[in-house]
Design an enzyme around this catalytic site. Structure first.
Site, PDB file in Angstrom:
ATOM      1  N   ASP A 103       0.815  -1.255   0.031  1.00 33.85           N
ATOM      2  CA  ASP A 103      -0.078  -0.009  -0.066  1.00 33.85           C
ATOM      3  C   ASP A 103       0.803   1.107   0.020  1.00 33.85           C
ATOM      4  OD1 ASP A 103      -2.114   1.743   0.194  1.00 33.85           O
ATOM      5  OD2 ASP A 103      -2.784   1.176   2.277  1.00 33.85           O
ATOM      6  N   ILE A 104       0.741   2.203  -1.143  1.00 38.32           N
ATOM      7  CA  ILE A 104       1.480   3.496  -0.931  1.00 38.32           C
ATOM      8  C   ILE A 104       0.953   4.389   0.021  1.00 38.32           C
ATOM      9  CG2 ILE A 104       2.237   5.232  -2.494  1.00 38.32           C
ATOM     10  CD1 ILE A 104       1.508   3.695  -4.925  1.00 38.32           C
ATOM     11  N   GLU A 146      -4.271   2.840  -4.789  1.00 41.23           N
ATOM     12  CA  GLU A 146      -2.836   2.450  -4.832  1.00 41.23           C
ATOM     13  C   GLU A 146      -2.193   1.433  -4.105  1.00 41.23           C
ATOM     14  OE1 GLU A 146      -4.524   4.539  -1.070  1.00 41.23           O
ATOM     15  OE2 GLU A 146      -5.103   3.967  -3.213  1.00 41.23           O
TER      16      GLU A 146
END
Length: 227
Positions: A103-104, A146
């Site tokens: 996960d960004i 993302e």
């Protein structure tokens, strides 16, 4: 040879020439048709590849899409579960299957500061870094927004942490350019289905984000869950 015989020879020769010319034209037409068929076959093959790629790839990043990952991961997990096929599974590398959930961090802020085009660029760069640091046989997919997932076939938990660390180092080397970090969940799977696995990994990432806001991706803070 009299004049009549000469005339007959000329007529026969003319007739043979005409037949040969017609045959030549016919063969030329067949050749053109064959070339056209080959061209259409090549075009159909190329179109099929494009369609198949569109069905299994994420249009923005070019990595596999969620549907493909779910289907492929279920196949591998099913093979892991089948104890009676353990010998065959070992040969195929199915005795271990690990998943990274990536996960960004702070992606909304990235979009707000860089705009959606800038956010898209970050997604492309991150997906590229992930692909560069895994094997061709591994499954890299965009889960949504993302979030990315990586299926590591034939990889145990310890090895999966090594892959996550490799990705972390690669992302950290690009920090100056992208200004972003990652939260990563690591799972060693041998009995759960894909949905349950991802839900547990998602919760691990949420706990990680809640527990500590880091300025740099840190493998020591990555969470692991056996599912």
């Amino acid at each position: 040879m009299n004049q009549e015989n000469i005339r007959l020879d000329i007529l026969e020769t003319s007739g043979d020439y005409k037949k040969n010319e017609e045959a030549s034209i016919f063969l030329e037409r067949i050749k053109k048709l064959e070339e056209k068929c080959e061209q259409l076959t090549a075009e159909n093959h190329a179109l099929k590849e494009i369609i198949e790629k569109d069905l299994i790839h994420d249009h923005l990043t070019g990595v596999k899409n969620r549907k493909y990952f779910e289907e492929r991961a279920e196949e591998i997990i099913s093979s892991v579960k089948k104890k009676e096929e353990s010998e065959e599974s070992r040969k195929e590398g199915y005795e271990h299957f690990s998943v990274l959930f990536i996960d960004i961090d702070h992606f909304k802020e990235i979009n707000d500061s860089l705009g959606h085009e800038g956010g898209d660029k970050v997604l492309k760069e991150i997906s590229g870094i992930i692909e560069e640091n895994v094997r061709n046989s591994d499954i890299v997919a965009r889960w949504g927004g993302e979030e990315f997932v990586v299926g590591l076939q034939g990889t145990n938990e310890e090895e999966a942490f090594g892959v996550a660390e490799k990705i972390r180092i690669a992302v950290d080397s690009h920090i100056g350019k992208m200004k972003t970090t990652l939260s990563v969940g690591v799972a060693f799977c041998n009995k759960d289905d894909v949905d349950s696995l991802i839900k547990k990994l998602t919760m691990q990432c949420i706990k990680q984000k809640t527990a500590e806001e880091t300025e740099q991706s840190d493998i020591a803070n990555y969470n692991s869950v056996e599912v």
